[in-house]
Design an enzyme around this catalytic site. Structure first.
Site, PDB file in Angstrom:
ATOM      1  N   ASP A  92      29.318  32.247  76.528  1.00 23.42           N
ATOM      2  CA  ASP A  92      29.380  31.943  77.961  1.00 23.42           C
ATOM      3  C   ASP A  92      29.428  33.263  78.732  1.00 23.42           C
ATOM      4  OD1 ASP A  92      31.942  32.874  77.749  1.00 23.42           O
ATOM      5  OD2 ASP A  92      32.905  30.979  78.230  1.00 23.42           O
ATOM      6  N   ASP A 266      29.116  21.405  74.480  1.00 30.21           N
ATOM      7  CA  ASP A 266      30.236  22.109  73.862  1.00 30.21           C
ATOM      8  C   ASP A 266      31.510  21.596  74.505  1.00 30.21           C
ATOM      9  OD1 ASP A 266      29.997  23.794  76.433  1.00 30.21           O
ATOM     10  OD2 ASP A 266      31.837  24.527  75.499  1.00 30.21           O
ATOM     11  N   CYS A 304      34.746   7.737  57.303  1.00 32.07           N
ATOM     12  CA  CYS A 304      34.527   9.188  57.397  1.00 32.07           C
ATOM     13  C   CYS A 304      34.667   9.831  56.019  1.00 32.07           C
ATOM     14  CB  CYS A 304      35.526   9.804  58.370  1.00 32.07           C
ATOM     15  SG  CYS A 304      35.434  11.594  58.491  1.00 32.07           S
ATOM     16  N   CYS A 306      35.170  13.163  55.501  1.00 24.89           N
ATOM     17  CA  CYS A 306      35.771  14.502  55.577  1.00 24.89           C
ATOM     18  C   CYS A 306      36.967  14.592  54.627  1.00 24.89           C
ATOM     19  CB  CYS A 306      36.171  14.821  57.011  1.00 24.89           C
ATOM     20  SG  CYS A 306      37.821  14.250  57.458  1.00 24.89           S
ATOM     21  N   CYS A 309      40.082  12.459  55.448  1.00 23.34           N
ATOM     22  CA  CYS A 309      39.960  11.013  55.224  1.00 23.34           C
ATOM     23  C   CYS A 309      39.743  10.681  53.748  1.00 23.34           C
ATOM     24  CB  CYS A 309      38.811  10.452  56.056  1.00 23.34           C
ATOM     25  SG  CYS A 309      39.106  10.605  57.831  1.00 23.34           S
ATOM     26  N   HIS A 335      38.553  16.847  60.453  1.00 22.80           N
ATOM     27  CA  HIS A 335      38.103  15.481  60.711  1.00 22.80           C
ATOM     28  C   HIS A 335      37.364  15.374  62.057  1.00 22.80           C
ATOM     29  CE1 HIS A 335      37.882  11.210  61.352  1.00 22.80           C
ATOM     30  NE2 HIS A 335      38.380  11.446  62.561  1.00 22.80           N
TER      31      HIS A 335
END
Ligand code: ZN
Length: 376
Positions: A92, A266, A304, A306, A309, A335
């Protein structure tokens, strides 16, 4: 070195499925960036971040200019090497965080003077210096310095602010060092006024950028107004360049943004929320600190894959947060990043299959159902 390039692969209504090529590789759109504010995705190893599906990282010029300084990053080989992120990086301009974090700010036509929130030292950020800093960082996508118009603003204040940002955009274009595979994005402003948004889009198009961001939204105007401003802005942006909605947002903001033709997003939400115990799931948000999880053997989100999980119960994640263990924020961040990247992958697929309206309807219905029933 590949040229910076945006390929529009398919469309579904206003929504776009595309690919952006940079000197450090490509990323798929619609895409969600990994937030690496101070040159790191908080609590996550870069390889783990990439494994969630994230391809583009966003770093904050304000933070890097104060510490460790862009000159130091350049001497150390640039941001990709410094933070071990070989993929594309967007920075940015620093403007937004000067407004939100720095002390004793003063904005003039020349730029912004301020004092560091870290040590009180005096600094100046001008369009030219912002371009120089982002060049030193070796950012693939440089953002123009603009003034994020405070919300709410009168039409008069919003117009003056937007027009100064457009003059700064021209100065940024002049100061930007053109290199193969590197891009400069302009930023649309105009607060909540459709005619100012249109005027800003025309001014940016006239200057000519490699991509176009919509700024000054998600600052308290509410989702309905944000969507109205996208409807008033996106049709005036070039079709053959990527479009970036800055600082957005919650999962339902992103679905709405994709439906309106936004390619890039973002937001600190998945990482910041992960650190405070809030998880995003297909069934809305879950606060893992809540006592209902204390003996719950089920995973956070059964759909999920990940590590949080796949390998841990809600009860364990709850325990980690209650005990203030470092692994708790790490697992929930993991996650949440996985949830966001999976959502983006699904949105890309639905756009390719021209099934986005249907996908969005199911998404909103699922979200409205709320978390799974508590155990009796
Ligand atoms: Zn998960």
């Amino acid at each position: 070195m590949p040229a910076f390039d945006f390929t529009l692969l398919s469309q579904d209504g206003a929504a776009r499925r595309g690919r952006v090529m940079t000197a450090h590789g490509s990323f798929e759109t619609p895409g969600f960036m990994a937030t690496a504010t101070a040159g790191t995705i908080k609590g996550m190893h870069p390889d783990a971040v990439r494994a969630t599906g994230a391809e583009l990282a966003i770093c904050n010029t304000y933070h890097m200019m104060l510490r460790p300084t862009p000159e130091r990053v350049a001497a150390l080989g640039g941001l990709h090497k410094f933070m071990n992120w070989p993929g594309p990086i967007l920075t940015d301009s620093g403007g937004f965080q000067v407004m939100s974090l720095a002390k004793l700010r003063q904005i003039t036509e020349q730029g912004v003077t301020f004092r560091s929130h870290l040590d009180g030292s005096a600094h100046e950020l001008t369009p030219e210096r912002s371009m120089e800093i982002q060049h030193l960082l070796d950012s693939n996508i440089t953002m123009c310095l603009d003034e994020c118009t405070p919300h709410p603003a009168t039409h008069e204040v919003a117009a003056a602010s937007m027009r100064m940002s457009m003059r700064w955009a021209e100065r940024c274009r002049q100061a930007f060092v053109k290199r193969e595979g590197y891009a400069l994005f302009g930023i649309n402003q105009g607060s909540t006024y459709p005619n100012l948004r249109e005027e800003s889009a025309a001014a940016l198009k006239q200057i000519g950028f490699d991509g176009y961001a919509v700024g000054g939204l998600a600052v308290g105007e509410g989702q309905e107004m944000m969507f109205r401003m996208l409807d008033a802005t996106v049709p005036f942006l070039p079709e053959d360049k990527p479009r970036y909605l800055m600082g957005v947002g919650k999962p339902d903001d992103i679905v709405g943004g994709v439906l309106r033709g936004i390619d890039m997003f973002d937001c600190v939400m998945p990482t910041r929320s992960g650190r405070t115990g809030q998880a995003f799931t297909a069934r809305g948000t879950v606060n893992i600190r809540n006592a209902r999880h204390i003996e719950d053997k089920r995973p956070l989100d059964a759909s999920c894959g990940c590590p949080a999980c796949a390998n841990y119960s809600r009860a364990y994640l709850h325990h980690l947060f209650r005990a203030e263990e470092m692994l708790g924020p790490m697992l929930l961040t993991w996650h949440n990043l996985t949830y966001y990247q999976t959502l983006m992958r699904d949105l890309r697929q639905a756009t390719e299959q021209r099934n986005l309206q249907n996908f969005a309807a199911i998404f909103y219905e699922q979200q409205s159902r709320g978390d799974i029933e508590a155990l009796a």
